[in-house]
Write an enzyme that holds these catalytic residues in place. Structure first.
Site, PDB file in Angstrom:
ATOM      1  N   ALA A   1      -1.605   2.618  -4.894  1.00  7.70           N
ATOM      2  CA  ALA A   1      -1.138   4.003  -4.858  1.00  7.70           C
ATOM      3  C   ALA A   1      -1.287   4.578  -3.453  1.00  7.70           C
ATOM      4  O   ALA A   1      -1.034   3.893  -2.472  1.00  7.70           O
ATOM      5  CB  ALA A   1      -1.901   4.820  -5.893  1.00  7.70           C
TER       6      ALA A   1
ATOM      7  N   VAL B   1       0.860  -1.172   0.000  1.00  5.04           N
ATOM      8  CA  VAL B   1       0.000   0.000   0.000  1.00  5.04           C
ATOM      9  C   VAL B   1       0.901   1.228   0.000  1.00  5.04           C
ATOM     10  O   VAL B   1       1.855   1.301   0.785  1.00  5.04           O
ATOM     11  CB  VAL B   1      -0.928   0.033   1.229  1.00  5.04           C
ATOM     12  CG1 VAL B   1      -1.838   1.258   1.179  1.00  5.04           C
ATOM     13  CG2 VAL B   1      -1.746  -1.250   1.323  1.00  5.04           C
ATOM     14  N   CYS B   2       0.618   2.178  -0.884  1.00  4.80           N
ATOM     15  CA  CYS B   2       1.353   3.439  -0.926  1.00  4.80           C
ATOM     16  C   CYS B   2       2.864   3.167  -1.063  1.00  4.80           C
ATOM     17  O   CYS B   2       3.285   2.376  -1.890  1.00  4.80           O
ATOM     18  CB  CYS B   2       1.014   4.258   0.314  1.00  4.80           C
ATOM     19  SG  CYS B   2       1.429   6.000   0.235  1.00  4.80           S
ATOM     20  N   THR B   3       3.681   3.774  -0.211  1.00  8.43           N
ATOM     21  CA  THR B   3       5.133   3.617  -0.336  1.00  8.43           C
ATOM     22  C   THR B   3       5.646   2.300   0.227  1.00  8.43           C
ATOM     23  O   THR B   3       6.861   2.093   0.293  1.00  8.43           O
ATOM     24  CB  THR B   3       5.865   4.791   0.343  1.00  8.43           C
ATOM     25  OG1 THR B   3       5.393   4.936   1.682  1.00  8.43           O
ATOM     26  CG2 THR B   3       5.641   6.079  -0.423  1.00  8.43           C
TER      27      THR B   3
ATOM     28  N   THR C   1       2.926   3.242  -6.935  1.00  8.55           N
ATOM     29  CA  THR C   1       3.026   3.712  -5.558  1.00  8.55           C
ATOM     30  C   THR C   1       2.387   5.085  -5.514  1.00  8.55           C
ATOM     31  O   THR C   1       1.767   5.523  -6.495  1.00  8.55           O
ATOM     32  CB  THR C   1       4.492   3.744  -5.081  1.00  8.55           C
ATOM     33  OG1 THR C   1       4.527   4.063  -3.689  1.00  8.55           O
ATOM     34  CG2 THR C   1       5.314   4.766  -5.847  1.00  8.55           C
TER      35      THR C   1
END
Length: 323
Positions: free
Chosen positions: A158, A105-107, A125
């Protein structure tokens, strides 16, 4: 039905919603279908971690003891990914390949990439870190547009709330559309976010104008894509001359009125193609293109696909059909 273990990695500086969003989705699925998921959290030492927002989270266990290979290994992001714990990266490198599914998830994608788990794969990301991820890890095919990307058993998402979108997609894959839809309704979120392949809607991608008349024009364009959206017509709504309006709009939104209108119409058409059974001709009229051919040219220019091809790729399975 075999129970699926979901292991969530925790570390100091983790983004709390990266953790709790997907956990709420999997927990909701477990509540609906008992025995479907077993959710665990673990940190390198087993000690509580402090999230980027200041919350303290107590993990269920120690990563070193989690060696059996979960069905789904979920790696959240957050500020803590900027100062990567070498022990965490080493654990991911050693045990990530044994997971049935690798999810970030995300970074969190930064941690997977540091462990070599994204090499040769397409991934995404948070939009603010896509360029850096691509520079630091040239073996990763970084796509900045989708809210999540599936590449085999690896799934990356992202920014922040996209972890919920991805978790719902995984629940739908595991348990079917009806379970995922029930969880989405309970959480009051879309099962598939409109325009789900883009991190930004037009309204997020463009800056919001400072002056109220221009903001009202932006909103009116969004609500009336089939209306007269010429510069003279929009300028009249803002009570400005066409030349003054065009200059002010670009200065305050970062884009020209024409480009903004083009993006709004494209997004509106995409949503209709994804979410309705309306024909291409009806969609083209409702979105302000006038003719199917005009819409076809716009889609090919912006997306490299015709409206029909786009619908085949992105329209969800209808309710009542197999998931």
């Amino acid at each position: 039905m075999a129970q699926r273990t979901v292991l969530v990695v925790l570390f100091d500086g983790v983004q709390s919603l990266d953790v709790t969003g997907p956990v709420e989705v999997f927990t909701g699925a477990e509540t609906h279908t008992p025995g479907s998921y077993r959710i665990r959290t673990a940190s390198v030492t087993g000690a509580p971690v402090r999230t980027s927002s200041g919350l303290t989270v107590v993990p269920d266990g120690v990563l070193a003891e989690e060696t059996s290979g979960p069905h789904t290994l979920l790696v959240p992001g957050g500020r803590g990914t900027r100062r990567r714990d070498p022990e965490l990266v080493a654990w991911l490198r050693a045990y990530g390949p044994g997971a049935g599914r690798l999810v970030s998830v995300c970074t969190g994608a930064v941690l997977l990439a540091a462990a070599g788990l994204l090499d040769g794969r397409r991934a995404t990301t948070h939009w603010a870190y896509c360029d850096k991820l691509a520079r630091d890890h040239p073996a990763v095919d970084v796509d900045p547009d989708p809210i999540y990307v599936r590449d085999g058993r690896v799934a990356t998402s992202a920014g922040v709330t996209s972890g919920i979108d991805l978790a719902l997609a995984l629940v739908e894959e595991d348990l079917g559309r009806e379970v995922a839809l029930t969880v989405a309704r309970h959480l009051v979120v879309f099962l598939r976010r409109p325009g789900n392949q883009a991190q930004f809607s037009v309204q997020l991608a463009a800056q919001t104008a400072r002056r109220e008349p221009l903001r009202e024009v932006q909103q009116w364009v969004t609500e009336h894509p089939a209306g007269d959206l010429s510069v003279p017509a929009l300028a009249a709504r803002a009570a400005l001359s066409p030349r003054h309006f065009a200059r002010a709009f670009q200065a305050e939104t970062g884009t020209t009125p024409g480009r903004y209108v083009d993006r709004v119409r494209l997004e509106h058409a995409r949503r209709l193609l994804e979410d309705t059974g309306d024909g291409v001709e009806e969609v083209s009229r409702a979105s302000g293109y006038g003719t199917p051919e005009a819409m076809r040219r716009a889609f090919l220019k912006a997306l490299g696909a015709t409206p029909a091809e786009y619908r085949r790729r992105f329209r969800p399975v209808s309710v009542g059909q197999p998931g």
